[in-house]
Enzyme design. Structure first.
Site, PDB file in Angstrom:
ATOM      1  N   ASN A  77      -2.138   7.006   0.310  1.00  0.00           N
ATOM      2  CA  ASN A  77      -2.716   6.281  -0.822  1.00  0.00           C
ATOM      3  C   ASN A  77      -4.145   5.812  -0.530  1.00  0.00           C
ATOM      4  O   ASN A  77      -5.030   5.873  -1.384  1.00  0.00           O
ATOM      5  CB  ASN A  77      -1.834   5.087  -1.196  1.00  0.00           C
ATOM      6  CG  ASN A  77      -0.542   5.514  -1.854  1.00  0.00           C
ATOM      7  OD1 ASN A  77      -0.468   6.583  -2.456  1.00  0.00           O
ATOM      8  ND2 ASN A  77       0.484   4.690  -1.737  1.00  0.00           N
TER       9      ASN A  77
ATOM     10  N   ARG B 124       5.735 -10.328  20.747  1.00  0.00           N
ATOM     11  CA  ARG B 124       4.789  -9.854  21.758  1.00  0.00           C
ATOM     12  C   ARG B 124       4.682 -10.881  22.875  1.00  0.00           C
ATOM     13  O   ARG B 124       4.918 -12.074  22.681  1.00  0.00           O
ATOM     14  CB  ARG B 124       3.433  -9.561  21.118  1.00  0.00           C
ATOM     15  CG  ARG B 124       3.496  -8.267  20.322  1.00  0.00           C
ATOM     16  CD  ARG B 124       2.169  -7.875  19.729  1.00  0.00           C
ATOM     17  NE  ARG B 124       1.964  -8.470  18.415  1.00  0.00           N
ATOM     18  CZ  ARG B 124       1.057  -8.034  17.555  1.00  0.00           C
ATOM     19  NH1 ARG B 124       0.277  -7.023  17.861  1.00  0.00           N
ATOM     20  NH2 ARG B 124       0.920  -8.621  16.378  1.00  0.00           N
TER      21      ARG B 124
ATOM     22  N   VAL C  62       0.814  -1.227   0.000  1.00  0.00           N
ATOM     23  CA  VAL C  62       0.000   0.000   0.000  1.00  0.00           C
ATOM     24  C   VAL C  62       0.843   1.271   0.000  1.00  0.00           C
ATOM     25  O   VAL C  62       0.323   2.361  -0.229  1.00  0.00           O
ATOM     26  CB  VAL C  62      -0.983   0.046   1.191  1.00  0.00           C
ATOM     27  CG1 VAL C  62      -1.990  -1.063   1.096  1.00  0.00           C
ATOM     28  CG2 VAL C  62      -0.264   0.039   2.518  1.00  0.00           C
TER      29      VAL C  62
ATOM     30  N   TYR D 252       7.322   3.302  14.988  1.00  0.00           N
ATOM     31  CA  TYR D 252       5.939   2.809  15.019  1.00  0.00           C
ATOM     32  C   TYR D 252       5.017   3.868  15.626  1.00  0.00           C
ATOM     33  O   TYR D 252       3.982   4.209  15.049  1.00  0.00           O
ATOM     34  CB  TYR D 252       5.876   1.523  15.836  1.00  0.00           C
ATOM     35  CG  TYR D 252       4.514   0.865  15.868  1.00  0.00           C
ATOM     36  CD1 TYR D 252       3.938   0.359  14.709  1.00  0.00           C
ATOM     37  CD2 TYR D 252       3.811   0.736  17.064  1.00  0.00           C
ATOM     38  CE1 TYR D 252       2.687  -0.258  14.736  1.00  0.00           C
ATOM     39  CE2 TYR D 252       2.566   0.117  17.099  1.00  0.00           C
ATOM     40  CZ  TYR D 252       2.011  -0.376  15.938  1.00  0.00           C
ATOM     41  OH  TYR D 252       0.783  -0.982  15.967  1.00  0.00           O
TER      42      TYR D 252
ATOM     43  N   LYS E 248       2.058   5.962  13.460  1.00  0.00           N
ATOM     44  CA  LYS E 248       0.634   5.917  13.793  1.00  0.00           C
ATOM     45  C   LYS E 248       0.094   7.307  14.154  1.00  0.00           C
ATOM     46  O   LYS E 248      -1.058   7.641  13.829  1.00  0.00           O
ATOM     47  CB  LYS E 248       0.403   4.948  14.957  1.00  0.00           C
ATOM     48  CG  LYS E 248       0.649   3.480  14.594  1.00  0.00           C
ATOM     49  CD  LYS E 248      -0.330   2.968  13.566  1.00  0.00           C
ATOM     50  CE  LYS E 248      -0.273   1.452  13.425  1.00  0.00           C
ATOM     51  NZ  LYS E 248      -1.232   0.947  12.424  1.00  0.00           N
TER      52      LYS E 248
END
Length: 323
Positions: free
Chosen positions: A100, A187, A58, A146, A150
């Site tokens: 996009n 995680r 993307v 990160y 965001k």
């Protein structure tokens, strides 16, 4: 029939969203560059008439023929082991990727919901974290790629909403778990369960006093579904406010798995958040949403999923794949 594009559709959350929207009678188009996603998560959908898959990044120009009613932007590395390994791709999917998606939404007159994260709050000075809290983020620390991707994604989405009048929704996702998580994604939940199944000691960072709040994936998907169809454009926290320390969580996993291994301590990573708990007042009042699946119930389902993996998968997945 409504048509929906789900970026990151072969990932953990994206694949569960594909399932939900197929079940709700949508025509689902999943898009993924498979850098962290896995076709195994969605292969059961390939035979369906109203499911399509585009192998595409993307961050590059997106073309989807035909009408689109909704776009869910869930493409992004989402665990420390990934975004420390591929920091530039992480920044690009939160900047070029969202640009996009928003451009496509304008052309198609589609509503966009973006996956933001509790990481926008950084290592929070306010507890629990309400949506009005602006956060405590180190933009140049290792996790900054990160967190700031965001935060930028939220800002870009809101700019399209205010300037172009685009219909947008922003969800801030707190720790989520369930089947299809990658054992090697770094995680805490898959790490603990994977270690237990491989007969290794469970490794926690620091003394384990840091807290997390774990939401089962079906609950999260329900929150996303309700937010998408709501009329609310400001960010909404979706997560489970049932807070637990990492040490207590490790002890729960040891009890669940019946392993004889022990919890051992490793140095705390840079900028690791000490507390994480959502204030879900808005989700309750605006969406009528709150989590329904208890941690005990969700962990059992997740453990059964990990137990079903082959021995080869269990040990091969213990090593992070190269990008």
């Amino acid at each position: 029939m409504k048509r929906i594009l789900i970026t990151g559709g072969a990932g953990f959350l994206g694949s569960h969203l594909c399932d939900r929207f197929i079940k709700e009678g949508y025509h689902v188009i999943a898009m993924d560059n498979l850098i962290t996603g896995d076709l195994k998560n969605i292969e059961h959908l390939f035979k369906l008439e109203h499911f399509e898959f585009y192998h595409h990044d993307v961050s590059k120009f997106i073309h989807v023929p035909g009408e689109l009613d909704y776009i869910l932007h869930f493409a992004s590395p989402a665990s420390p082991i990934d975004y420390l390994k591929i920091p530039i791709q992480t920044l690009k999917v939160g900047s070029l990727g969202i640009h996009n998606c928003l451009g496509l939404a304008r052309v198609k007159n589609a509503r966009v919901l973006i996956a933001s994260t509790s990481e926008v709050y950084g290592d929070p000075n306010v507890h629990p974290q309400p949506e009005e809290y602006w956060g405590n983020v180190n933009p140049v620390g290792p996790r900054g790629v990160y967190d700031e991707a965001k935060r930028f994604q939220e800002a870009m989405t809101m700019a399209y909403h205010t300037y172009h009048g685009l219909e947008t929704r922003i969800i801030r996702i707190f720790n989520t778990y369930g089947p299809r998580m990658r054992l090697n994604d770094g995680r805490v939940l898959p790490a603990f369960i994977g270690q237990a199944l491989r007969g290794e000691d469970l490794t926690m960072f620091g003394d384990g006093s840091q807290t997390r709040s774990f939401c089962y994936v079906d609950d999260l998907v329900e929150g996303i579904y309700r937010l998408l169809l709501s009329d609310y454009a400001q960010p909404v926290n979706i997560g489970n406010p049932d807070e637990i320390t990492i040490k207590e969580f490790g002890e729960e996993i040891i009890k669940l798995t019946g392993t004889s291994q022990k919890l051992i301590s490793l140095p705390l990573p840079t900028d690791d958040p000490k507390q994480r708990k959502p204030d879900i007042t808005k989700a309750r009042s605006i969406l009528g949403w709150e989590p329904k699946v208890s941690r005990a119930e969700g962990l059992k389902i997740t453990y059964d999923y990990f137990k079903s993996l082959s021995k080869d998968d269990l040990f091969r997945m213990a090593h992070h794949k190269e990008f």
